[in-house]
Design a protein around this motif. Structure first.
Motif, PDB file in Angstrom:
ATOM      1  N   TRP A  86      -9.619 -59.909  -7.908  1.00 53.12           N
ATOM      2  CA  TRP A  86     -10.402 -58.789  -8.440  1.00 53.12           C
ATOM      3  C   TRP A  86     -11.322 -59.288  -9.536  1.00 53.12           C
ATOM      4  CZ3 TRP A  86      -9.505 -53.420  -7.357  1.00 53.12           C
ATOM      5  CH2 TRP A  86      -8.543 -53.200  -6.370  1.00 53.12           C
ATOM      6  N   ARG A  87     -12.317 -58.464  -9.868  1.00 53.13           N
ATOM      7  CA  ARG A  87     -13.258 -58.781 -10.942  1.00 53.13           C
ATOM      8  C   ARG A  87     -13.210 -57.684 -11.996  1.00 53.13           C
ATOM      9  NH1 ARG A  87     -17.774 -59.948  -6.623  1.00 53.13           N
ATOM     10  NH2 ARG A  87     -17.646 -57.699  -6.522  1.00 53.13           N
ATOM     11  N   ASP A  88     -13.515 -58.059 -13.242  1.00 52.29           N
ATOM     12  CA  ASP A  88     -13.666 -57.075 -14.315  1.00 52.29           C
ATOM     13  C   ASP A  88     -14.872 -56.199 -14.016  1.00 52.29           C
ATOM     14  OD1 ASP A  88     -11.582 -58.287 -15.683  1.00 52.29           O
ATOM     15  OD2 ASP A  88     -12.904 -59.455 -16.985  1.00 52.29           O
ATOM     16  N   GLY A  89     -14.836 -54.966 -14.465  1.00 53.55           N
ATOM     17  CA  GLY A  89     -15.983 -54.085 -14.300  1.00 53.55           C
ATOM     18  C   GLY A  89     -15.593 -52.629 -14.419  1.00 53.55           C
ATOM     19  N   THR A  90     -16.437 -51.783 -13.857  1.00 56.82           N
ATOM     20  CA  THR A  90     -16.208 -50.349 -13.897  1.00 56.82           C
ATOM     21  C   THR A  90     -16.259 -49.781 -12.487  1.00 56.82           C
ATOM     22  OG1 THR A  90     -18.540 -49.907 -14.208  1.00 56.82           O
ATOM     23  CG2 THR A  90     -17.207 -50.099 -16.211  1.00 56.82           C
ATOM     24  N   GLY A  91     -15.827 -48.570 -12.356  1.00 58.73           N
ATOM     25  CA  GLY A  91     -15.846 -47.919 -11.052  1.00 58.73           C
ATOM     26  C   GLY A  91     -15.359 -46.496 -11.182  1.00 58.73           C
ATOM     27  N   ILE A  92     -14.899 -45.958 -10.061  1.00 61.15           N
ATOM     28  CA  ILE A  92     -14.371 -44.595 -10.006  1.00 61.15           C
ATOM     29  C   ILE A  92     -12.980 -44.655  -9.382  1.00 61.15           C
ATOM     30  CG2 ILE A  92     -14.652 -42.289  -8.981  1.00 61.15           C
ATOM     31  CD1 ILE A  92     -16.778 -42.849 -11.032  1.00 61.15           C
ATOM     32  N   LEU A  93     -12.033 -43.986 -10.013  1.00 54.98           N
ATOM     33  CA  LEU A  93     -10.703 -43.807  -9.463  1.00 54.98           C
ATOM     34  C   LEU A  93     -10.702 -42.481  -8.718  1.00 54.98           C
ATOM     35  CD1 LEU A  93      -7.610 -44.548  -9.379  1.00 54.98           C
ATOM     36  CD2 LEU A  93      -7.408 -43.091 -11.411  1.00 54.98           C
ATOM     37  N   ARG A  94     -10.326 -42.504  -7.447  1.00 53.92           N
ATOM     38  CA  ARG A  94     -10.277 -41.285  -6.647  1.00 53.92           C
ATOM     39  C   ARG A  94      -8.809 -40.909  -6.422  1.00 53.92           C
ATOM     40  NH1 ARG A  94     -14.042 -41.961  -2.132  1.00 53.92           N
ATOM     41  NH2 ARG A  94     -15.575 -41.365  -3.685  1.00 53.92           N
ATOM     42  N   VAL A 147     -12.388 -40.027 -11.355  1.00 53.90           N
ATOM     43  CA  VAL A 147     -12.177 -40.348 -12.751  1.00 53.90           C
ATOM     44  C   VAL A 147     -12.863 -41.680 -13.064  1.00 53.90           C
ATOM     45  CG1 VAL A 147     -10.389 -40.850 -14.464  1.00 53.90           C
ATOM     46  CG2 VAL A 147      -9.940 -39.186 -12.651  1.00 53.90           C
ATOM     47  N   PRO A 148     -13.572 -41.789 -14.204  1.00 50.25           N
ATOM     48  CA  PRO A 148     -14.152 -43.085 -14.590  1.00 50.25           C
ATOM     49  C   PRO A 148     -13.050 -44.137 -14.723  1.00 50.25           C
ATOM     50  CG  PRO A 148     -14.922 -41.337 -16.052  1.00 50.25           C
ATOM     51  CD  PRO A 148     -13.844 -40.748 -15.198  1.00 50.25           C
ATOM     52  N   PRO A 170     -15.805 -49.192  -6.264  1.00 50.94           N
ATOM     53  CA  PRO A 170     -16.330 -50.194  -7.197  1.00 50.94           C
ATOM     54  C   PRO A 170     -17.721 -49.822  -7.697  1.00 50.94           C
ATOM     55  CG  PRO A 170     -15.691 -51.213  -5.109  1.00 50.94           C
ATOM     56  CD  PRO A 170     -15.630 -49.734  -4.928  1.00 50.94           C
ATOM     57  N   GLY A 171     -17.993 -50.262  -8.889  1.00 49.57           N
ATOM     58  CA  GLY A 171     -19.302 -50.101  -9.505  1.00 49.57           C
ATOM     59  C   GLY A 171     -19.331 -50.990 -10.720  1.00 49.57           C
ATOM     60  N   GLY A 172     -20.453 -51.550 -11.055  1.00 53.54           N
ATOM     61  CA  GLY A 172     -20.539 -52.402 -12.238  1.00 53.54           C
ATOM     62  C   GLY A 172     -19.714 -53.667 -12.118  1.00 53.54           C
ATOM     63  N   GLY A 173     -19.557 -54.190 -10.898  1.00 52.27           N
ATOM     64  CA  GLY A 173     -18.876 -55.465 -10.709  1.00 52.27           C
ATOM     65  C   GLY A 173     -17.392 -55.371 -10.440  1.00 52.27           C
ATOM     66  N   ALA A 174     -16.789 -54.200 -10.545  1.00 51.76           N
ATOM     67  CA  ALA A 174     -15.345 -54.076 -10.363  1.00 51.76           C
ATOM     68  C   ALA A 174     -14.961 -54.166  -8.904  1.00 51.76           C
ATOM     69  CB  ALA A 174     -14.866 -52.737 -10.926  1.00 51.76           C
ATOM     70  N   GLY A 175     -13.677 -54.366  -8.668  1.00 50.90           N
ATOM     71  CA  GLY A 175     -13.139 -54.330  -7.322  1.00 50.90           C
ATOM     72  C   GLY A 175     -12.775 -55.686  -6.811  1.00 50.90           C
ATOM     73  N   PRO A 176     -12.263 -55.711  -5.580  1.00 47.04           N
ATOM     74  CA  PRO A 176     -11.872 -56.998  -5.009  1.00 47.04           C
ATOM     75  C   PRO A 176     -13.109 -57.826  -4.673  1.00 47.04           C
ATOM     76  CG  PRO A 176     -11.329 -55.186  -3.511  1.00 47.04           C
ATOM     77  CD  PRO A 176     -11.946 -54.597  -4.721  1.00 47.04           C
ATOM     78  N   VAL A 177     -12.949 -59.114  -4.740  1.00 50.81           N
ATOM     79  CA  VAL A 177     -14.017 -60.021  -4.350  1.00 50.81           C
ATOM     80  C   VAL A 177     -14.252 -59.811  -2.848  1.00 50.81           C
ATOM     81  CG1 VAL A 177     -14.686 -62.445  -4.169  1.00 50.81           C
ATOM     82  CG2 VAL A 177     -13.420 -61.641  -6.171  1.00 50.81           C
ATOM     83  N   PRO A 178     -15.504 -59.659  -2.392  1.00 51.58           N
ATOM     84  CA  PRO A 178     -15.783 -59.270  -1.000  1.00 51.58           C
ATOM     85  C   PRO A 178     -15.108 -60.116   0.072  1.00 51.58           C
ATOM     86  CG  PRO A 178     -17.782 -59.196  -2.300  1.00 51.58           C
ATOM     87  CD  PRO A 178     -16.707 -59.782  -3.176  1.00 51.58           C
ATOM     88  N   GLU A 179     -14.993 -61.424  -0.120  1.00 47.02           N
ATOM     89  CA  GLU A 179     -14.426 -62.254   0.941  1.00 47.02           C
ATOM     90  C   GLU A 179     -12.910 -62.186   0.983  1.00 47.02           C
ATOM     91  OE1 GLU A 179     -14.912 -64.899  -2.672  1.00 47.02           O
ATOM     92  OE2 GLU A 179     -16.159 -63.446  -1.646  1.00 47.02           O
ATOM     93  N   ALA A 180     -12.273 -61.515   0.036  1.00 52.05           N
ATOM     94  CA  ALA A 180     -10.805 -61.413  -0.015  1.00 52.05           C
ATOM     95  C   ALA A 180     -10.325 -60.399   1.013  1.00 52.05           C
ATOM     96  CB  ALA A 180     -10.356 -61.022  -1.407  1.00 52.05           C
ATOM     97  N   ASP A 181      -9.085 -60.629   1.504  1.00 56.03           N
ATOM     98  CA  ASP A 181      -8.512 -59.682   2.439  1.00 56.03           C
ATOM     99  C   ASP A 181      -7.718 -58.634   1.677  1.00 56.03           C
ATOM    100  OD1 ASP A 181      -5.499 -61.411   3.520  1.00 56.03           O
ATOM    101  OD2 ASP A 181      -6.472 -61.351   1.594  1.00 56.03           O
ATOM    102  N   GLY A 182      -7.296 -57.587   2.369  1.00 56.79           N
ATOM    103  CA  GLY A 182      -6.500 -56.529   1.752  1.00 56.79           C
ATOM    104  C   GLY A 182      -7.036 -55.182   2.166  1.00 56.79           C
ATOM    105  N   PRO A 183      -6.463 -54.112   1.616  1.00 55.75           N
ATOM    106  CA  PRO A 183      -6.888 -52.769   2.012  1.00 55.75           C
ATOM    107  C   PRO A 183      -8.303 -52.492   1.545  1.00 55.75           C
ATOM    108  CG  PRO A 183      -5.407 -52.661   0.146  1.00 55.75           C
ATOM    109  CD  PRO A 183      -5.433 -54.103   0.597  1.00 55.75           C
ATOM    110  N   THR A 184      -8.967 -51.587   2.233  1.00 54.38           N
ATOM    111  CA  THR A 184     -10.315 -51.241   1.833  1.00 54.38           C
ATOM    112  C   THR A 184     -10.283 -50.469   0.541  1.00 54.38           C
ATOM    113  OG1 THR A 184     -10.194 -49.228   3.145  1.00 54.38           O
ATOM    114  CG2 THR A 184     -11.201 -51.159   4.189  1.00 54.38           C
ATOM    115  N   VAL A 185     -11.331 -50.609  -0.222  1.00 54.73           N
ATOM    116  CA  VAL A 185     -11.444 -49.917  -1.498  1.00 54.73           C
ATOM    117  C   VAL A 185     -12.343 -48.720  -1.296  1.00 54.73           C
ATOM    118  CG1 VAL A 185     -12.250 -50.118  -3.856  1.00 54.73           C
ATOM    119  CG2 VAL A 185     -11.097 -52.035  -2.776  1.00 54.73           C
TER     120      VAL A 185
END
Length: 141
Positions: free
Chosen positions: A7-15, A28-29, A125-140
């Motif tokens: 994962w990367r540091d950043g911002t996003g939305i929690l649903r 939620v921010p 994800p927004g502002g750089g947050a979230g899993p790194v794109p090439e990583a596997d795992g559940p969709t965000v």
């Protein structure tokens, strides 16, 4: 790091999904703390938080040096809530088996959002947050 996901540091939305029966999803921010430095700092030195903070990877937290009580949700690798606790400042949370992420917010927020064990949250994800794109795992999202 839990199934090879980074994962990367950043911002996003929690649903947070709405209750069965038609309640709307709540958005939620979100701040994501994925690096060692940002996870270590967490909410220390703050007087509050607008929204929530996701610590990843993390399986336990403490509130030493905190200025306010927090709600803590332990999430598994699929972002399903395994446990929810409210912690006052100066406490040490026990590690939770199979937890890969910890979600924090001001005390009382999770109840108002309907966040309970068994809920599977979504991340936008927004502002750089979230899993790194090439990583596997559940969709965000």
């Amino acid at each position: 790091m839990g199934g090879g996901r980074r994962w990367r540091d950043g911002t996003g939305i929690l649903r947070v999904p709405g209750a069965p029966g038609g309640a709307a999803d709540r958005e939620v921010p979100l701040e994501v703390a994925a690096s060692y430095r940002t996870r270590t700092r967490g909410l220390l030195g703050r007087d509050g938080i607008q929204g929530a903070l996701l610590l990843t990877p993390a399986g336990s937290v403490h509130t030493f040096g905190m200025r306010f009580a927090i709600d803590v949700a332990y999430l598994d690798r699929n972002l399903r809530v395994r446990a929810v606790r409210t912690m006052r400042p100066g406490r040490l949370g026990l590690p939770r088996p199979r937890s890969r992420h910890v979600l924090e917010a001001e005390a009382g927020r999770f109840a108002s959002w309907g966040l309970v064990p068994g809920t599977t949250v979504g991340l936008v994800p927004g502002g750089g947050a979230g899993p790194v794109p090439e990583a596997d795992g559940p969709t965000v999202g």
